[in-house]
Write a protein that holds these residues in place. Structure first.
Motif, mmCIF file in Angstrom:
data_model
loop_
_atom_site.group_PDB
_atom_site.id
_atom_site.type_symbol
_atom_site.label_atom_id
_atom_site.label_comp_id
_atom_site.label_asym_id
_atom_site.label_seq_id
_atom_site.Cartn_x
_atom_site.Cartn_y
_atom_site.Cartn_z
ATOM 1 N N THR A 19 1.831 -3.473 4.541
ATOM 2 C CA THR A 19 0.804 -2.635 3.951
ATOM 3 C C THR A 19 -0.378 -3.485 3.525
ATOM 4 N N PRO A 20 -1.537 -2.852 3.312
ATOM 5 C CA PRO A 20 -2.712 -3.605 2.909
ATOM 6 C C PRO A 20 -2.477 -4.370 1.607
ATOM 7 N N LEU A 63 6.158 12.335 13.665
ATOM 8 C CA LEU A 63 5.801 11.350 12.646
ATOM 9 C C LEU A 63 4.294 11.312 12.449
ATOM 10 N N ALA A 64 3.887 11.053 11.225
ATOM 11 C CA ALA A 64 2.472 10.867 10.909
ATOM 12 C C ALA A 64 2.386 10.035 9.645
ATOM 13 N N ASP A 68 -2.407 9.146 1.740
ATOM 14 C CA ASP A 68 -2.031 8.224 0.673
ATOM 15 C C ASP A 68 -1.137 7.097 1.172
ATOM 16 N N GLY A 69 -0.897 7.028 2.485
ATOM 17 C CA GLY A 69 -0.125 5.948 3.062
ATOM 18 C C GLY A 69 1.336 6.270 3.296
ATOM 19 N N ARG A 70 1.846 7.349 2.735
ATOM 20 C CA ARG A 70 3.264 7.646 2.926
ATOM 21 C C ARG A 70 3.510 8.078 4.372
ATOM 22 N N VAL A 95 9.406 5.079 2.156
ATOM 23 C CA VAL A 95 8.290 5.765 2.803
ATOM 24 C C VAL A 95 7.455 6.586 1.825
ATOM 25 N N MET A 96 7.714 6.446 0.554
ATOM 26 C CA MET A 96 6.968 7.196 -0.458
ATOM 27 C C MET A 96 5.886 6.316 -1.071
#
Length: 170
Positions: A19-20, A63-64, A68-70, A95-96
């Protein structure tokens, strides 16, 4: 084409480093999840792949990645999200989005508003998908075709999901 990376399996709850840098807790990127799946194809704003739980039909997993990145996923063959993630060596927490850290009144209001908007967006998506199921069943019934037991079950499920979405929206 097999895109599954068998060596990438890990224990539930283990962190990804994909993640960033501006996020506080590591969360898996959609790419890290896609590499664990087979027959991945782009579909609209997301992807379709074979569910890792081995269904006879292909492309049952949608899937997507949310704003908010989840990671958002749905198995059209009926697997729960937890089952799909468990097969991939992941847990729901993986994944949350990160939990609320700003506990000020303004931070809580902002979080509540984001939650409300996310709930409305999710409910609208459910309504869109399940309305298609209703339309298909309607057309079959209008042509005088009897619904096979699996289709009748799926129709009942669509009605239940629409009712649940309606509750979210009211």
């Amino acid at each position: 084409m097999n895109t599954r990376n068998e060596g990438a399996r890990r224990q539930p709850g283990a962190a990804f480093d994909t993640t960033p840098a501006d996020t506080h807790a590591a969360r898996p990127s959609i790419d890290a999840l896609l590499h664990r799946l087979e027959r991945v194809q782009r579909s609209g704003q997301g992807w379709r792949a074979d569910c890792p739980n081995g269904h006879k039909t292909h492309g049952t997993l949608s899937l997507a990645q949310g704003d908010d990145g989840r990671l958002l996923l749905h198995c059209f063959a009926g697997c729960s999200t937890a089952d799909v993630l468990g097969t991939l060596g992941l847990a729901l927490a993986d994944v949350m989005p990160e939990r609320l850290r700003d506990e000020s009144p303004e931070g809580r209001r902002t979080a509540q508003e984001r939650f409300r908007l996310a709930s409305v967006t999710a409910a609208a998506g459910v309504l869109e998908r399940e309305a298609r199921v209703l339309l298909i069943a309607h057309h079959d019934l209008q042509r005088g075709e009897a619904l096979p037991p699996d289709d009748a079950r799926r129709l009942r499920e669509a009605v239940e999901r629409i009712e649940a979405a309606r509750e979210v929206l009211s």
